[in-house]
Write an enzyme that holds these catalytic residues in place. Structure first.
Site, PDB file in Angstrom:
ATOM      1  N   GLY A 115      30.137  27.626 -63.108  1.00 57.42           N
ATOM      2  CA  GLY A 115      31.546  28.033 -63.054  1.00 57.42           C
ATOM      3  C   GLY A 115      32.397  27.102 -62.201  1.00 57.42           C
ATOM      4  O   GLY A 115      33.518  27.433 -61.834  1.00 57.42           O
TER       5      GLY A 115
ATOM      6  N   GLU B  83      43.361  33.172 -63.325  1.00 56.62           N
ATOM      7  CA  GLU B  83      42.182  33.072 -64.195  1.00 56.62           C
ATOM      8  C   GLU B  83      42.494  33.572 -65.597  1.00 56.62           C
ATOM      9  O   GLU B  83      43.116  34.627 -65.762  1.00 56.62           O
ATOM     10  CB  GLU B  83      41.051  33.888 -63.569  1.00 56.62           C
ATOM     11  CG  GLU B  83      39.712  33.227 -63.647  1.00 56.62           C
ATOM     12  CD  GLU B  83      39.647  31.921 -62.879  1.00 56.62           C
ATOM     13  OE1 GLU B  83      39.765  30.849 -63.524  1.00 56.62           O
ATOM     14  OE2 GLU B  83      39.497  31.963 -61.661  1.00 56.62           O
ATOM     15  N   HIS B  84      42.060  32.791 -66.581  1.00 60.89           N
ATOM     16  CA  HIS B  84      42.306  33.085 -67.999  1.00 60.89           C
ATOM     17  C   HIS B  84      43.810  33.117 -68.309  1.00 60.89           C
ATOM     18  O   HIS B  84      44.269  33.884 -69.153  1.00 60.89           O
ATOM     19  CB  HIS B  84      41.625  34.397 -68.419  1.00 60.89           C
ATOM     20  CG  HIS B  84      40.126  34.253 -68.465  1.00 60.89           C
ATOM     21  ND1 HIS B  84      39.469  33.755 -69.561  1.00 60.89           N
ATOM     22  CD2 HIS B  84      39.175  34.487 -67.538  1.00 60.89           C
ATOM     23  CE1 HIS B  84      38.164  33.720 -69.316  1.00 60.89           C
ATOM     24  NE2 HIS B  84      37.964  34.152 -68.081  1.00 60.89           N
TER      25      HIS B  84
ATOM     26  N   ASP C 243      40.638  22.841 -66.318  1.00 64.06           N
ATOM     27  CA  ASP C 243      39.514  22.128 -65.719  1.00 64.06           C
ATOM     28  C   ASP C 243      39.674  20.618 -65.850  1.00 64.06           C
ATOM     29  O   ASP C 243      39.532  19.868 -64.884  1.00 64.06           O
ATOM     30  CB  ASP C 243      38.196  22.560 -66.387  1.00 64.06           C
ATOM     31  CG  ASP C 243      37.971  24.060 -66.264  1.00 64.06           C
ATOM     32  OD1 ASP C 243      38.720  24.703 -65.513  1.00 64.06           O
ATOM     33  OD2 ASP C 243      37.067  24.570 -66.935  1.00 64.06           O
TER      34      ASP C 243
ATOM     35  N   ARG D 261      35.558  21.641 -59.837  1.00 59.70           N
ATOM     36  CA  ARG D 261      36.753  22.303 -59.302  1.00 59.70           C
ATOM     37  C   ARG D 261      36.486  23.767 -58.981  1.00 59.70           C
ATOM     38  O   ARG D 261      35.544  24.365 -59.484  1.00 59.70           O
ATOM     39  CB  ARG D 261      37.929  22.216 -60.290  1.00 59.70           C
ATOM     40  CG  ARG D 261      37.741  22.987 -61.616  1.00 59.70           C
ATOM     41  CD  ARG D 261      38.338  24.362 -61.645  1.00 59.70           C
ATOM     42  NE  ARG D 261      37.949  25.110 -62.827  1.00 59.70           N
ATOM     43  CZ  ARG D 261      36.924  25.940 -62.892  1.00 59.70           C
ATOM     44  NH1 ARG D 261      36.150  26.138 -61.849  1.00 59.70           N
ATOM     45  NH2 ARG D 261      36.626  26.593 -64.006  1.00 59.70           N
TER      46      ARG D 261
END
Ligand code: GLA
Length: 397
Positions: free
Chosen positions: A135, A42-43, A184, A36
């Site tokens: 990543g 993010e985070h 994810d 993905r």
């Protein structure tokens, strides 16, 4: 040139041939799960926030069959996953499975331990086009592909796909020691072709956001660096966010606003670092919902601006970027036709994602190849489908 990912059919054929060579029979079941890319958010997942990822055409494939024993015998053909040696472990007592070496097998052990039904002994070959440690969620892709393969093997299919994603997340926590959020595993399981998912990580509800403007392209650039810090620093960030939520008297940073953070800073002596972490997360959650609206309204220019802001915040407040990722974002920014660029995933290496007009994709790729101090690998991100069982009919005649 952008990297053409090896087609799923080619990967499947290689895996089938290798299985036959290794085990002397043909495999009976096969499954795939994608990698993905996260467009923004993010985070934020482990802070009950929003994320906006999409599944990729890069995939992990598992082929195999039951072997009428209590053993699992597995080989991976994936790039740089140690040597392609056969790993054998007993699953007669699933509850006794423990992480060990080689590391890649831990993801599989973790999934076996967390599978909702009984798991029989089996032989399997694993192959992947998701770059390992890049990543792009090579680990979630492996977990979800393994889980889907076990469903095919046992014919016990999960009714609620969110449950499957949660079990794979648990595998990652327990067997890889990474306290990751749900993003994810969720998108590897539930990704939809042609769409990104605006996932609310508090409720696990997702809205589909179409990614179908023919004039725009999301380009992924793998910096091809991975700094060792990654998993230790991830756990530290998670703790710092919990601490920040406590200072703010909230159950998570999702419940907090920037105004509340500002007023708290005036009232209480909170460590600077905690303020910076909270500032990133609270701002990023807002950018993510706003960004999804911009995308849905075809306002790619405004979305691109949010990508730059996200990167800046990850670099300065959250401190999870690195010199190479910053360099790639700066290079992209100088290219005509680029609307936005940012690091994507956990950070400390891995990839950037860049939004660029189709007409300027080649200029962007040329500029990266010319200017980047290391060697990058470049992919065109095409929103793809989540995990699926694959038919082996055409391969085992
Ligand atoms: C890793 C984790 C995810 C998420 C991202 C950062 O990919 O596995 O759960 O926290 O980092 O957004």
């Amino acid at each position: 040139m952008a990297e053409e990912s090896v087609s799923q059919n080619e990967l499947l054929l290689t895996a089938v041939k290798c299985f036959e060579k290794e085990f002397g029979v043909l495999p009976e079941k096969a499954a795939r799960a994608p990698g993905r890319v996260n467009l923004i958010g993010e985070h934020t997942d482990y802070n009950d926030g929003f994320v906006l990822p999409m599944a990729l055409p890069l995939v992990t494939i598992v082929v195999g069959k039951k072997n009428n024993s209590d053993d699992c015998r597995i080989k991976t053909l994936s790039e740089n996953c140690d040597k392609p040696t056969l790993v054998v472990f007993s699953i007669s007592e699933r509850q006794n499975l423990k992480p060990g070496n080689p590391k890649w097998a831990n993801y599989i052990k973790g999934v076996i331990a967390n599978f909702k039904g009984n798991v029989p002994g089996f032989d399997a070959i694993i192959i992947s086009s998701v770059p390992v440690g890049g990543g792009l969620s090579s680990s979630a892709s492996l977990e979800v592909a393994t889980y889907t393969f076990l469903e095919a093997l046992t014919e016990e299919y999960t009714e609620k796909l969110e449950d499957k994603a949660l079990r794979c997340q648990k595998a990652q926590h327990e067997f890889a020691g990474v306290p990751c959020g749900i993003m994810d595993q969720y998108v590897c399981t539930l990704g939809k072709e042609g769409h990104a998912l605006l996932l609310d990580c508090r409720t696990l509800e997702a809205q589909l956001v179409p990614i179908n403007d023919p004039n725009l392209v999301f380009v992924i650039t793998n910096s091809n660096v991975k700094h060792e810090l990654a998993s230790g620093e991830y756990a530290i960030r998670r703790k710092q966010c919990e601490e920040a939520a406590q200072y703010l008297c909230k159950s998570s940073l999702r419940e907090a606003t920037l105004e509340q953070l500002e007023s708290l800073k005036l009232r209480a002596p909170i460590p600077d670092v905690i303020c910076h972490r909270a500032h990133h997360v609270i701002g990023e959650i807002a950018r993510t919902t706003e960004g999804a609206t911009f995308l849905a309204n075809c306002d790619s220019k405004s979305f691109g601006q949010l990508m730059y802001l996200s990167h800046q915040s990850l670099r300065d407040d959250y401190e999870v970027s690195c010199a190479e990722l910053d360099e790639l974002v700066e290079i992209a920014k100088q290219v005509d036709g680029v609307l936005g660029s940012r690091m994507t995933g956990g950070g400390f290496g891995g990839c950037t994602v860049t939004l660029v007009t189709k007409a300027k994709v080649d200029d962007l790729i040329n500029r990266i190849n010319e200017k980047y101090s290391q060697t990058a690998t470049i992919y065109i991100a095409k929103p793809s489908e989540g995990a699926q069982v694959l038919s082996l009919e055409d391969y085992i005649k």
